[in-house]
Design a protein around this motif. Structure first.
Motif, PDB file in Angstrom:
ATOM      1  N   UNK A   1       0.825  -1.225   0.000  1.00 29.69           N
ATOM      2  CA  UNK A   1       0.000   0.000   0.000  1.00 29.69           C
ATOM      3  C   UNK A   1       0.848   1.260   0.000  1.00 29.69           C
ATOM      4  N   UNK A   2       2.166   1.131  -0.190  1.00 34.13           N
ATOM      5  CA  UNK A   2       3.020   2.327  -0.177  1.00 34.13           C
ATOM      6  C   UNK A   2       4.172   2.156  -1.153  1.00 34.13           C
ATOM      7  N   UNK A   3       4.419   3.207  -1.945  1.00 35.62           N
ATOM      8  CA  UNK A   3       5.523   3.165  -2.908  1.00 35.62           C
ATOM      9  C   UNK A   3       6.863   2.985  -2.205  1.00 35.62           C
ATOM     10  N   UNK A   4       7.809   2.316  -2.889  1.00 35.31           N
ATOM     11  CA  UNK A   4       9.101   2.013  -2.271  1.00 35.31           C
ATOM     12  C   UNK A   4      10.012   3.236  -2.224  1.00 35.31           C
ATOM     13  N   UNK A   5       9.651   4.292  -2.956  1.00 35.38           N
ATOM     14  CA  UNK A   5      10.454   5.518  -2.934  1.00 35.38           C
ATOM     15  C   UNK A   5       9.570   6.679  -2.492  1.00 35.38           C
ATOM     16  N   UNK A   6      10.146   7.622  -1.765  1.00 34.47           N
ATOM     17  CA  UNK A   6       9.311   8.730  -1.264  1.00 34.47           C
ATOM     18  C   UNK A   6       9.095   9.796  -2.329  1.00 34.47           C
ATOM     19  N   UNK A   7       8.678   9.373  -3.511  1.00 39.79           N
ATOM     20  CA  UNK A   7       8.515  10.334  -4.603  1.00 39.79           C
ATOM     21  C   UNK A   7       7.246  10.032  -5.376  1.00 39.79           C
ATOM     22  N   UNK A   8       6.712  11.053  -6.014  1.00 38.95           N
ATOM     23  CA  UNK A   8       5.513  10.903  -6.859  1.00 38.95           C
ATOM     24  C   UNK A   8       4.419  10.157  -6.104  1.00 38.95           C
ATOM     25  N   UNK A   9       4.214  10.536  -4.843  1.00 38.45           N
ATOM     26  CA  UNK A   9       3.272   9.833  -3.979  1.00 38.45           C
ATOM     27  C   UNK A   9       1.829   9.885  -4.447  1.00 38.45           C
ATOM     28  N   UNK A  10       1.457  10.937  -5.159  1.00 43.26           N
ATOM     29  CA  UNK A  10       0.073  10.999  -5.649  1.00 43.26           C
ATOM     30  C   UNK A  10      -0.133   9.987  -6.756  1.00 43.26           C
ATOM     31  N   UNK A  11       0.912   9.799  -7.569  1.00 40.78           N
ATOM     32  CA  UNK A  11       0.814   8.839  -8.680  1.00 40.78           C
ATOM     33  C   UNK A  11       0.839   7.394  -8.191  1.00 40.78           C
ATOM     34  N   UNK A  12       1.685   7.093  -7.196  1.00 37.04           N
ATOM     35  CA  UNK A  12       1.692   5.697  -6.716  1.00 37.04           C
ATOM     36  C   UNK A  12       0.367   5.372  -6.031  1.00 37.04           C
ATOM     37  N   UNK A  13      -0.194   6.350  -5.329  1.00 35.81           N
ATOM     38  CA  UNK A  13      -1.498   6.126  -4.689  1.00 35.81           C
ATOM     39  C   UNK A  13      -2.577   5.877  -5.740  1.00 35.81           C
ATOM     40  N   UNK A  14      -2.550   6.685  -6.806  1.00 37.73           N
ATOM     41  CA  UNK A  14      -3.530   6.529  -7.887  1.00 37.73           C
ATOM     42  C   UNK A  14      -3.365   5.168  -8.558  1.00 37.73           C
ATOM     43  N   UNK A  15      -2.103   4.786  -8.745  1.00 39.03           N
ATOM     44  CA  UNK A  15      -1.809   3.499  -9.375  1.00 39.03           C
ATOM     45  C   UNK A  15      -2.338   2.351  -8.509  1.00 39.03           C
ATOM     46  N   UNK A  16      -2.217   2.525  -7.196  1.00 40.76           N
ATOM     47  CA  UNK A  16      -2.755   1.507  -6.287  1.00 40.76           C
ATOM     48  C   UNK A  16      -4.260   1.368  -6.498  1.00 40.76           C
ATOM     49  N   UNK A  17      -4.971   2.474  -6.534  1.00 36.77           N
ATOM     50  CA  UNK A  17      -6.426   2.408  -6.722  1.00 36.77           C
ATOM     51  C   UNK A  17      -6.753   1.773  -8.073  1.00 36.77           C
ATOM     52  N   UNK A  18      -5.993   2.172  -9.102  1.00 32.65           N
ATOM     53  CA  UNK A  18      -6.253   1.627 -10.445  1.00 32.65           C
ATOM     54  C   UNK A  18      -6.118   0.103 -10.481  1.00 32.65           C
ATOM     55  N   UNK A  19      -5.205  -0.417  -9.669  1.00 27.79           N
ATOM     56  CA  UNK A  19      -4.980  -1.870  -9.587  1.00 27.79           C
ATOM     57  C   UNK A  19      -6.283  -2.618  -9.271  1.00 27.79           C
ATOM     58  N   UNK A  20      -7.218  -1.936  -8.646  1.00 25.89           N
ATOM     59  CA  UNK A  20      -8.480  -2.571  -8.234  1.00 25.89           C
ATOM     60  C   UNK A  20      -9.659  -2.206  -9.139  1.00 25.89           C
ATOM     61  N   UNK A  21      -9.372  -1.522 -10.250  1.00 24.66           N
ATOM     62  CA  UNK A  21     -10.462  -1.093 -11.141  1.00 24.66           C
ATOM     63  C   UNK A  21     -10.708  -2.059 -12.284  1.00 24.66           C
ATOM     64  N   UNK A  22     -10.009  -3.193 -12.270  1.00 22.00           N
ATOM     65  CA  UNK A  22     -10.221  -4.190 -13.303  1.00 22.00           C
ATOM     66  C   UNK A  22     -10.074  -3.577 -14.702  1.00 22.00           C
ATOM     67  N   UNK A  23      -9.099  -2.705 -14.835  1.00 26.19           N
ATOM     68  CA  UNK A  23      -8.809  -2.027 -16.110  1.00 26.19           C
ATOM     69  C   UNK A  23     -10.026  -1.320 -16.691  1.00 26.19           C
ATOM     70  N   UNK A  24     -10.781  -0.692 -15.844  1.00 25.66           N
ATOM     71  CA  UNK A  24     -11.954   0.054 -16.320  1.00 25.66           C
ATOM     72  C   UNK A  24     -11.492   1.128 -17.313  1.00 25.66           C
ATOM     73  N   UNK A  25     -12.114   1.146 -18.509  1.00 23.03           N
ATOM     74  CA  UNK A  25     -11.617   2.064 -19.542  1.00 23.03           C
ATOM     75  C   UNK A  25     -11.985   3.537 -19.311  1.00 23.03           C
ATOM     76  N   UNK A  26     -12.981   3.779 -18.460  1.00 16.56           N
ATOM     77  CA  UNK A  26     -13.405   5.161 -18.210  1.00 16.56           C
ATOM     78  C   UNK A  26     -13.373   5.491 -16.729  1.00 16.56           C
ATOM     79  N   UNK A  27     -12.203   5.308 -16.153  1.00 16.08           N
ATOM     80  CA  UNK A  27     -12.032   5.574 -14.723  1.00 16.08           C
ATOM     81  C   UNK A  27     -11.217   6.851 -14.534  1.00 16.08           C
ATOM     82  N   UNK A  28     -11.627   7.655 -13.571  1.00 20.40           N
ATOM     83  CA  UNK A  28     -10.817   8.823 -13.199  1.00 20.40           C
ATOM     84  C   UNK A  28     -10.712   8.890 -11.685  1.00 20.40           C
ATOM     85  N   UNK A  29      -9.584   9.369 -11.231  1.00 22.28           N
ATOM     86  CA  UNK A  29      -9.323   9.503  -9.801  1.00 22.28           C
ATOM     87  C   UNK A  29      -8.966  10.959  -9.529  1.00 22.28           C
ATOM     88  N   UNK A  30      -9.689  11.573  -8.602  1.00 23.68           N
ATOM     89  CA  UNK A  30      -9.429  12.966  -8.248  1.00 23.68           C
ATOM     90  C   UNK A  30      -8.857  13.022  -6.838  1.00 23.68           C
TER      91      UNK A  30
END
Ligand code: BES
Ligand code: MN
Ligand code: ZN
Length: 488
Positions: A423-452
Motif C-alpha cells: 500500500x506504499x511506494x518504495x520511494x518517497x517520490x511521486x506519492x500521488x501517482x503511486x497512490x492513484x496506481x494503487x487504486x487503479x490496480x483494483x479497477x479491473x482495467x476500467x476504460x473510463x475511470x478517473x481519480x481525483x
C-alpha cells in the motif's frame, strides 16, 4: 434563499444589488444608473468595476433606498463572479436589511448562476457548536427580487435556480467537512445520506459492520480494525425515470471521518484530518444535487466510511490483508489507509453496478498538495478523453484539475514479495501517482475511470473563517460533468 422574478415598476425592496462588470459599457451603465435613481453623476468617475470593488449609494426614494454597486472585474470567470458576490454579501450582512433585490438584466446566464450561487454561499454559518447564538444572515430565509433579462426569461430562471440549489448542497458539504469526527461518525454520515435521499428522492442503503464482513470488503474493514466507531458502507442510487437507459455513472468517495494515521501515527496538523472525508462530501453533495436537478442520468455513489484509529486491534505495518477483489495487500504504512477503502469501493462498484464512467474522489495524499498546492486537484485517468472533459469542466466552473501520470513504473514501486501489492511506494517520490496506481490496480482495467486527489482543495483557508474550513470542492464539478455526460 428564494428568488422571485420582478421588474423596476413592481420593486418592493429597500436594497438593490447591482453587480457590474468592468467592460466597455461601464461608463454608459453608470450614467444610466445615475439617471434612473436621480443621483449626482460624480460616482461614475469613481467606480471602476474592478473585482470586489464595492460602492454604496443612497437614493431619495424608498424602493430602493440603498444601492450597492459590486465590481465583478473584467471578463469575470464563474468563480470570480461567485466570489465577488459571496464576499460582498458575507462582509456586508449588517447593511443589507431584510428586503433585497438584484439586477441581473445585463448579466449573462452563466454569470447569473455564479452570482446567485455566491449569495447563497454567503449565508453559510460555520459556528456549528457555539453556545452563543448567531444571527442568521439576512438573505438566509428571505426572498430576493431578481430583475432579469426578459428576453431570456426561462434560461435565466434555470440558471438562478441552479445557483441556489448548488449553493445549498455545497453548504451541506461544508457542514460535513467542518463537523469533527466525534459528531460526524461513519454512522452519522450514513444518516445524513439517508435523510438527503428521502428528501430529494434517491435511494440510500447503509450497511453496518456485519453486513460489510459478509460482503467481504476486507481492505476497508482492515482500516476500521482500530476504531471504536462501527464502519458504515453507504450506497446511494439515483436513477432518472425521464429517459430509458440513462448513462450510468459510478462515484466513490473517500469517507475517512478522522485519520490519525493508525499505528503510523501522524504528528503535526492531525486536527485537520477531520476533513479526510472531503471526497465523500463531494460525492454525496453531487448525488444530492443531481437528484434535486432531476438530471436524466443514473448515478451510484459509494462511500466506505470509517475512521483510521489506534488500538491494540489496529492493523499493523507488515500485515497482509485481503480485499473485495480477492487480491492481497501488504500494509507498509497504516497512514496510507484511504486507498484501502477506495480499493474495495471501486471493486464493489464495478462488480455490482458496472458503471460506464467511474470516478473516485479522495483527500488521498499530501504529495498531491506538494505538487499542485491549494489551487487544483490532481487528476488521473485511464481515458485521455475523460480526463480532458473533467479538466475542461473544472476550468469552466473554477474547480481546477491538473492531470498527473499513471506510468506503469509506479505500479512496479508497489511490488510486494509476499502479497499482490503493497500500500506504499518504495520511494518517497511521486506519492500521488503511486497512490492513484494503487487504486487503479483494483479497477479491473476500467476504460473510463478517473481519480481525483483533492487533498489540497477540499479544506483550506478562506476569507469566511479564521481556521481552515471545508470548500465544497467537487459538488458543482461532478454535477456539471454529469450534466454534460447526460446531454451527449
Ligand atoms: N488523509 C491523508 C492525506 C492528506 C494529507 C489529506 C494532507 C489532506 C491533507 C492520507 O491518508 C495520508 O495520510 N497520506 C499519506 C500517505 C503516505 C503515508 C504514503 C501522506 O500523504 O502523507
Ligand atoms: Mn492517512
Ligand atoms: Zn487519510
Amino acid at each position: 434563499m428564494k428568488i422571485k422574478v420582478s421588474n423596476y415598476s413592481n420593486l418592493t425592496a429597500n436594497t438593490l444589488l447591482l453587480p457590474i462588470e468592468n467592460n466597455k459599457h461601464l461608463k454608459k451603465r453608470l450614467v444610466a444608473i445615475a439617471e434612473q435613481f436621480g443621483l449626482n453623476q460624480s460616482f461614475t468617475e469613481d467606480f471602476t468595476g474592478k473585482h470586489k470593488e464595492i460602492l454604496p449609494l443612497y437614493t431619495n426614494q424608498n424602493q430602493p433606498a440603498k444601492l450597492f454597486l459590486i465590481g465583478l472585474g473584467n471578463k469575470p470567470s464563474f468563480i470570480k463572479a461567485r466570489e465577488a458576490m459571496r464576499s460582498f454579501s458575507f462582509h456586508n450582512k449588517n447593511r443589507l436589511g431584510d428586503s433585497v433585490a438584484i439586477d441581473l438584466s445585463s448579466i449573462n446566464t452563466n454569470l447569473s448562476e455564479a452570482i446567485i450561487n455566491g449569495l447563497e454561499l454567503s449565508t453559510y454559518n460555520i459556528h456549528l457548536y457555539q453556545t452563543s447564538k448567531h444571527k442568521n444572515h439576512p438573505l438566509k430565509n428571505n426572498t430576493i427580487e431578481a430583475i432579469i433579462d426578459e428576453n431570456n426569461h426561462d434560461v435565466s430562471i434555470t440558471a438562478i435556480k441552479k445557483g441556489i440549489l448548488t449553493g445549498e448542497s455545497q453548504k451541506e458539504a461544508f457542514d460535513l467537512v467542518n463537523q469533527d469526527a466525534g459528531h460526524l461518525t461513519p454512522e452519522a454520515l450514513g444518516k445524513w445520506a439517508k435523510a438527503s435521499g428521502k428528501k430529494y428522492g434517491y435511494d440510500v442503503k447503509v450497511y453496518g459492520k456485519e453486513a460489510i464482513e459478509e460482503m467481504g470488503l476486507k481492505a476497508y474493514l482492515a482500516v476500521n480494525r482500530g476504531s471504536e466507531f462501527a464502519p458504515a458502507f453507504i450506497v446511494a442510487e439515483y436513477k432518472s425515470k425521464a429517459v430509458s437507459n440513462p448513462k450510468k455513472i459510478g462515484l466513490v468517495g473517500k469517507g475517512v471521518t478522522f485519520d490519525t494515521g493508525g499505528l503510523n501515527i501522524k504528528t503535526a496538523g492531525m486536527h485537520y484530518m477531520k476533513s479526510d472525508m472531503g471526497g465523500s462530501a463531494a460525492v454525496l453533495g453531487a448525488i444530492e444535487l443531481v437528484a434535486k436537478l432531476q438530471l436524466p442520468v443514473h448515478v451510484i455513489a459509494i462511500i466506505p466510511a470509517t475512521d483510521n484509529c489506534v488500538d491494540a486491534l489496529a492493523v499493523r505495518p507488515s500485515d497482509v490483508i485481503g480485499s473485495y477483489s480477492g487480491k492481497t495487500i501488504e500494509i507498509i504504512d497504516t497512514d496510507a489507509e484511504g486507498r484501502l477503502t477506495l480499493a474495495d469501493g471501486v471493486a464493489y462498484m464495478i462488480k455490482n453496478y458496472k458503471p460506464e464512467i467511474l470516478i473516485d474522489v479522495a483527500t488521498l495524499t499530501g504529495a498531491s498538495v506538494r505538487t499542485l498546492g491549494y489551487h487544483a486537484g490532481a487528476l488521473f485517468s485511464s481515458s485521455p478523453k475523460l480526463a480532458k472533459q473533467l479538466k475542461a469542466t473544472g476550468e469552466r466552473i473554477g474547480e481546477r484539475l491538473w492531470e498527473l501520470p499513471l506510468y506503469d513504473e509506479f505500479l512496479a514501486e508497489l511490488h510486494s514479495d509476499v502479497a499482490d501489492i503493497t500500500n506504499l511506494g518504495s520511494r518517497p517520490m511521486a506519492g500521488a501517482s503511486t497512490a492513484a496506481k494503487f487504486v487503479q490496480f483494483f479497477t479491473n482495467e476500467h476504460p473510463n475511470w478517473a481519480h481525483l486527489d483533492i487533498a489540497g482543495v477540499a479544506f483550506g483557508d478562506s476569507e469566511y473563517s479564521k481556521q481552515k474550513a471545508g470548500k465544497g470542492f467537487g459538488v458543482n464539478l461532478l454535477t456539471e460533468f454529469i450534466k454534460e455526460v447526460a446531454s451527449k
